[in-house]
Motif scaffolding. Sequence first.
Motif, short mmCIF file in Angstrom:
data_model
loop_
_atom_site.label_atom_id
_atom_site.label_comp_id
_atom_site.label_asym_id
_atom_site.label_seq_id
_atom_site.Cartn_x
_atom_site.Cartn_y
_atom_site.Cartn_z
N GLU A 396 0.83 -1.20 0.00
CA GLU A 396 0.00 0.00 0.00
C GLU A 396 0.87 1.26 0.00
N GLU A 397 1.97 1.23 0.80
CA GLU A 397 2.87 2.38 0.84
C GLU A 397 3.51 2.61 -0.53
N ARG A 398 3.89 1.52 -1.20
CA ARG A 398 4.48 1.65 -2.55
C ARG A 398 3.47 2.22 -3.52
N ASN A 399 2.22 1.79 -3.42
CA ASN A 399 1.18 2.31 -4.32
C ASN A 399 0.94 3.79 -4.10
N GLY A 401 3.31 5.72 -3.58
CA GLY A 401 4.56 6.36 -4.00
C GLY A 401 5.54 6.54 -2.88
N ALA A 402 5.35 5.83 -1.76
CA ALA A 402 6.23 5.97 -0.61
C ALA A 402 6.99 4.67 -0.39
N GLU A 403 8.02 4.45 -1.21
CA GLU A 403 8.87 3.27 -1.05
C GLU A 403 9.71 3.44 0.21
N GLN A 407 16.48 1.88 6.21
CA GLN A 407 16.50 2.40 7.58
C GLN A 407 15.09 2.41 8.19
N SER A 408 14.08 2.76 7.39
CA SER A 408 12.70 2.77 7.88
C SER A 408 12.23 1.36 8.20
#
Length: 548
Positions: A396-399, A401-403, A407-408
């Motif tokens: 969902e994060e990738r969708n 746009g937040a790859e 470190q995260s």
Amino acid sequence: MIPTKETLSVEFKSDRKTLGESIIVDEVVALSNSEGGDLYIGVEDDGEITGAQPAHRDPIQVAAMVANKTVPPVSVRAETLAEKFPVMHIEVPRSRSIVATSNGRILRRRIKSDGTPESVPMYPYEIATRLSDLGRLDYSAQPVVDATCDDFDPLELARLRRLVQTSRGGDRALLELTDDELERALKLTTRVGEKDAPTLAGLLMIGKAESLERLVPTHEAVFQVLEGTDIRANESYRQPLLYTIEDIIARVEPWNPVTEVQIGLLSQPTPLYDRRALREAVVNAFGHRDYSVLGRVRVQMDDAGLLVNNPGGFIEGISVRNLLSAEPQGRNPCLMDALKRVGLAERTGRGIDRIYEGSLLYGRPLPDYSASNQTMVSLFIERSEPDAEFVRLLAEERNRGAELPLQSLLVLDALKRSRRCGIAELSEMVDIQHQRLRRTVELLCEAGLVEASGVGQNRSYMLSKKVYGHGGKAKEYVRQTDIDRVRYPELIMKLARQQGRVTASDVRELLHLPDGDAAYYELKKLKEHGELTLVKKGPRSFYVPVKK
């Protein structure tokens, strides 16, 4: 101030009969060529203090004598420990090169079978290993004695070209070179006199099997599969690296089942062991092993997980605690550079990141290097099923746009394991520089994946309601927030003692409470319990701790 027994880094020398300078210098050289340490003159082997002779009580004179009789000069720190019997203490630094006595003796420290230390000669192959560990010698770039270019296998050279062409990270410019030019470009050969001679890297990558067995007897590998005590596969390798690496990875595939994780209308195939991480682990084992010592690379799969061992410990400056933050460097730069340009290894030199990502992206336990020591690097990847809800969350994060960077992922994994902790605790758990860690955590808070409570040193973090809810763990989230409320009195009293007083606005800011009424409620409870006293009423009211 004087230890009670000898260790690898502590040596006692009796001085009842005046100790010879050559003996002192030998012990200094041995300590410097190992881990450094402390030499005590005037102490018996059993720890009894008998004192140093007057000739060995002048620190300046002792330090100067050591510097004059070592090559390169060892700068020691000497001091006299004035007890009943004066003892000369010589603090020996660890050398950044090979140290010898002025008469050519090279020694090192080791532990005997009975657990006591001794100083022994350092043999030629140990010198190469030591220089390699210190990053002073690229053993793989050295020409191999008695080897010629006839020891190269044309079929392996063709395999190399095929890998360059088909691998995603291959250096396509190499395909335009002739065979001789390609060998020189990858440093598979080096100029010796008027002709090219194979380097160790060259023989390892494209040498004939019989030439490797004759010229590089330390090159060996094994692949094993165990089910309980039953051996399902046991294959030994004495072939060149390109063949060996490809074959091991191919043999792992039948034992690497895939699980389908449903993400919306699509399903994502998730192998038991991430393929990119597996490739990096195998390539690193061959690329960073110590080829000056006997041993073999071992890739073993069993009911517990995947084990990859290789001879040769971590080089100088690298340890289990700083694997992810240390500057990329290796024992065999020439060999690793060739593997990168062929396309087998990560071009950035951060293959270790891929190994960790291979576990973190699927919510699995972190790779374990804790069994590594001075003579071996051991990687264990636990056999475990993927965390399907965590995989969906990352999708969902990738969708959006937040790859998420590595470190995260490390911070999320640490909070998943520890439930709640502050920056200091996180710093102990993850290999991230302090300032970068703080920035990473705050970005995760902004993304809604982590929640924070408290301010300053009392600020702590936990996974957000969004993350817990995504995993169907709403009860765990509520439990964590309840634990936070239990700590409210402790945090308020700590702030009150530090400031000498505390107001409702202080409490609201400290605990991130929604309004002033909630803050007054917490202060009122502490007043009723006799912990705080109300000093003034009205809008400027404040509370002070009760002295007990």
